[in-house]
Design a protein around this motif. Sequence first.
Motif, PDB file in Angstrom:
ATOM      1  N   PRO A 112       0.807  -1.230   0.000  1.00 46.43           N
ATOM      2  CA  PRO A 112       0.000   0.000   0.000  1.00 46.43           C
ATOM      3  C   PRO A 112       0.837   1.275   0.000  1.00 46.43           C
ATOM      4  CG  PRO A 112      -0.142  -1.106   2.131  1.00 46.43           C
ATOM      5  CD  PRO A 112       0.522  -2.059   1.190  1.00 46.43           C
ATOM      6  N   MET A 113       2.032   1.207   0.612  1.00 46.65           N
ATOM      7  CA  MET A 113       2.887   2.394   0.620  1.00 46.65           C
ATOM      8  C   MET A 113       3.429   2.687  -0.776  1.00 46.65           C
ATOM      9  SD  MET A 113       4.953   1.969   4.232  1.00 46.65           S
ATOM     10  CE  MET A 113       5.557   3.637   4.185  1.00 46.65           C
ATOM     11  N   VAL A 114       3.739   1.655  -1.541  1.00 43.06           N
ATOM     12  CA  VAL A 114       4.184   1.838  -2.922  1.00 43.06           C
ATOM     13  C   VAL A 114       3.070   2.474  -3.748  1.00 43.06           C
ATOM     14  CG1 VAL A 114       4.840   0.616  -5.036  1.00 43.06           C
ATOM     15  CG2 VAL A 114       5.909  -0.001  -2.868  1.00 43.06           C
ATOM     16  N   TRP A 115       1.817   2.006  -3.526  1.00 39.33           N
ATOM     17  CA  TRP A 115       0.671   2.585  -4.237  1.00 39.33           C
ATOM     18  C   TRP A 115       0.490   4.065  -3.890  1.00 39.33           C
ATOM     19  CZ3 TRP A 115      -2.846  -2.058  -2.548  1.00 39.33           C
ATOM     20  CH2 TRP A 115      -2.478  -3.191  -3.291  1.00 39.33           C
ATOM     21  N   VAL A 116       0.652   4.394  -2.609  1.00 36.21           N
ATOM     22  CA  VAL A 116       0.492   5.787  -2.181  1.00 36.21           C
ATOM     23  C   VAL A 116       1.520   6.680  -2.857  1.00 36.21           C
ATOM     24  CG1 VAL A 116       0.715   7.349  -0.214  1.00 36.21           C
ATOM     25  CG2 VAL A 116      -0.611   5.238   0.028  1.00 36.21           C
ATOM     26  N   PHE A 117       2.764   6.255  -2.862  1.00 38.03           N
ATOM     27  CA  PHE A 117       3.819   7.065  -3.489  1.00 38.03           C
ATOM     28  C   PHE A 117       3.594   7.196  -4.995  1.00 38.03           C
ATOM     29  CE2 PHE A 117       6.058   6.679   0.473  1.00 38.03           C
ATOM     30  CZ  PHE A 117       6.958   7.732   0.493  1.00 38.03           C
ATOM     31  N   ASP A 137       0.500   6.773  -6.743  1.00 33.61           N
ATOM     32  CA  ASP A 137      -0.748   7.398  -7.144  1.00 33.61           C
ATOM     33  C   ASP A 137      -0.887   8.829  -6.643  1.00 33.61           C
ATOM     34  OD1 ASP A 137      -1.331   5.007  -8.329  1.00 33.61           O
ATOM     35  OD2 ASP A 137      -2.580   4.269  -6.676  1.00 33.61           O
ATOM     36  N   ILE A 138      -0.321   9.124  -5.482  1.00 35.42           N
ATOM     37  CA  ILE A 138      -0.498  10.457  -4.899  1.00 35.42           C
ATOM     38  C   ILE A 138       0.681  11.369  -5.216  1.00 35.42           C
ATOM     39  CG2 ILE A 138      -0.749  11.738  -2.736  1.00 35.42           C
ATOM     40  CD1 ILE A 138      -2.284   9.388  -1.594  1.00 35.42           C
ATOM     41  N   PHE A 139       1.897  10.841  -5.045  1.00 35.36           N
ATOM     42  CA  PHE A 139       3.082  11.679  -5.223  1.00 35.36           C
ATOM     43  C   PHE A 139       3.731  11.498  -6.595  1.00 35.36           C
ATOM     44  CE2 PHE A 139       2.826  10.751  -0.628  1.00 35.36           C
ATOM     45  CZ  PHE A 139       2.666  12.049  -0.158  1.00 35.36           C
ATOM     46  N   GLY A 140       3.253  10.521  -7.346  1.00 34.07           N
ATOM     47  CA  GLY A 140       3.806  10.312  -8.673  1.00 34.07           C
ATOM     48  C   GLY A 140       5.213   9.762  -8.676  1.00 34.07           C
ATOM     49  N   ILE A 141       5.611   9.115  -7.588  1.00 33.51           N
ATOM     50  CA  ILE A 141       6.959   8.535  -7.471  1.00 33.51           C
ATOM     51  C   ILE A 141       6.839   7.021  -7.608  1.00 33.51           C
ATOM     52  CG2 ILE A 141       9.001   8.282  -6.022  1.00 33.51           C
ATOM     53  CD1 ILE A 141       8.182  10.866  -4.611  1.00 33.51           C
ATOM     54  N   ASP A 142       7.502   6.468  -8.582  1.00 31.45           N
ATOM     55  CA  ASP A 142       7.423   5.029  -8.835  1.00 31.45           C
ATOM     56  C   ASP A 142       8.563   4.319  -8.106  1.00 31.45           C
ATOM     57  OD1 ASP A 142       6.617   2.628  -9.764  1.00 31.45           O
ATOM     58  OD2 ASP A 142       7.237   2.923 -11.843  1.00 31.45           O
ATOM     59  N   LEU A 143       8.230   3.591  -7.041  1.00 32.69           N
ATOM     60  CA  LEU A 143       9.220   2.874  -6.239  1.00 32.69           C
ATOM     61  C   LEU A 143       8.906   1.387  -6.249  1.00 32.69           C
ATOM     62  CD1 LEU A 143       9.356   5.218  -3.103  1.00 32.69           C
ATOM     63  CD2 LEU A 143      11.015   5.127  -4.966  1.00 32.69           C
ATOM     64  N   SER A 144       9.941   0.573  -6.253  1.00 31.56           N
ATOM     65  CA  SER A 144       9.731  -0.879  -6.159  1.00 31.56           C
ATOM     66  C   SER A 144       9.396  -1.293  -4.739  1.00 31.56           C
ATOM     67  CB  SER A 144      10.970  -1.623  -6.647  1.00 31.56           C
ATOM     68  OG  SER A 144      12.114  -1.259  -5.876  1.00 31.56           O
ATOM     69  N   SER A 145       9.929  -0.566  -3.752  1.00 33.58           N
ATOM     70  CA  SER A 145       9.625  -0.824  -2.344  1.00 33.58           C
ATOM     71  C   SER A 145       9.938   0.429  -1.542  1.00 33.58           C
ATOM     72  CB  SER A 145      10.428  -2.009  -1.811  1.00 33.58           C
ATOM     73  OG  SER A 145      11.804  -1.704  -1.801  1.00 33.58           O
ATOM     74  N   VAL A 146       9.271   0.542  -0.395  1.00 34.61           N
ATOM     75  CA  VAL A 146       9.490   1.681   0.492  1.00 34.61           C
ATOM     76  C   VAL A 146      10.246   1.258   1.747  1.00 34.61           C
ATOM     77  CG1 VAL A 146       8.364   3.484   1.858  1.00 34.61           C
ATOM     78  CG2 VAL A 146       7.427   2.845  -0.371  1.00 34.61           C
TER      79      VAL A 146
END
Length: 562
Positions: free
Chosen positions: A412-417, A419-428
């Motif tokens: 869910p943290m990856v989705w938040v980054f 969808d909301i912040f526009g940052i594509d991360l593989s993991s947080v």
Amino acid sequence: MNTSVCVTDSKYHDPAGNTLLSKLQALISIKAIAVVAALAVILPLLVIVTSIIQPESKIWQHIVDTLLIGWLKNTFVLSVGVLAGTFVLGVGSAWLTAACEFPGRSFFNWALVLPLAVPTYVLAFVFIGLLDFSGPVQSFLRGQLHLSVSWFPKIRSAGGVILVMSLALFPYVYLLARNAFETQGKNVLEVSRILGHSPMKAFFKAALPMARPWIASGMMLVLMETLADFGAVSIFNYDTFTTGIYKAWFGFFSLTAAAQLSSVLLLFVFVIIIIEQRMRSRMQFHQVGRLSLASNRLKLNGWSKWAACFSLMFIVMVAFVVPCLQLIVWSIASISAELDSRYLGLLFRSLLFSSMAAALIATLGLLLAYIQRLNNDLFTKWIIRFATMGYALPGTVLAVGIVIIINWADKPMVWVFRDIFGIDLSSVLNGTIAVVLFSYTVRFLTAGFNTINSSMLRITKNMDEAATLMGITGFKLLKRVHIPILKNGLFIAAMLVFVDVMKEMPITLMTRPFGWDTLAVKVFELTSEGEWQRAALPSITLVAAGLLPLMLLNKKAEGSTL
């Protein structure tokens, strides 16, 4: 009379209702810390236990059909062998140092604890390097003495790993057994002599049965360490449950299968914890008079005193002196190649992880000790007991449970980054320092809490009451009254955690960020490739760090206060 007039801080002059409400809120917030700490331990265990409900059928079936029986057999043989070895070494040496008088007794009294400074995986590769076919011992027998070495026992065997782990772990039994024999008092031997028993018969008929709860508790600790060991058995290529968990995760790439294996090991560990707790509840004596054998030790004469001296010297030499000398020799041979920026990076990361974990755990241990002091109810006791049981759990098991939880929280943290912040991360969270520190905290909180809590018990309630009358309550009381008194205990707790984290290998190996190797991880990687000399320099550093808590232990035994 209204006692609130004695309070100088204005915030304590609220009406009665507001005061009660603020106290209730403070109580809830304080207990919340203990609840969160307990959940940090309970959740990984629940994840592991519930993993059996959703088996990964193909991999699990393969493990059951081809590997599980061998792992069970090896784990059983190792456990029985190490228990037998530590019983003989620990109880025998404890009786000699506690009940007998012979040359060097006072030296051996503390020297027999030194093997605890050597991690089991370090002792394992040193013994293989010394006693293997290409090692200096067999090479000397073949080259200088022209002897056949076909009779020489194979060090890479079940007997070899049992020998190494017995030498590394017997001090657990020795310390508790020595304490038991010393606290029995001189009346035990006197009564046995009146009954006509020889010293040997007095040992088996009186002293040993009375010391049974202590010895059993020490052996339960040894059994937990044996089941949790990963480094030594990996170096010997002796597959047990812990190596099986690692192979299921990193060999079969199945975290689920690793969790299912962990649940089986967890069942054994819980049974041992229950037995060990029952043993501890029986560790008490009620005796009038001096609780010491010092004035009535058996004076060994003739060959017996020298036999006792040389046998204990042999144990200290084999378990500590010879391995350390070999590490020094290897370190000197490799220091020019190994002492570079890579080694300094390993040392820096080890010190960084250890320092951060020590500060975090000492702080949390202080808060838990303070919570237990303020709230002595059954709920708080059980919550803190859950929060501090991580030390009894194998590092591989905790790593599996924690990583599964982190993976769940990561999505869910990856989705938040994204969808909301526009940052594509593989993991947080996964593969970060935060996960490593979280794992260390769960594993070693017990060491920090127990040390601080034992120091806090020495602060009388009268001091708290006097501070309260002066308007010092809540966290002000902790900051202005308790912490100044507890500073030595806090320092020792932090140092114990620091050394434990320095030597910790399986948790670091499984949870560290990419490229963040430590000294312990490097030792594992080098020994996996048979690079004994290159592994010596980081190993001797870990041994030197391990000597610190032993020095503190000896200082405390001599009467220093925390």
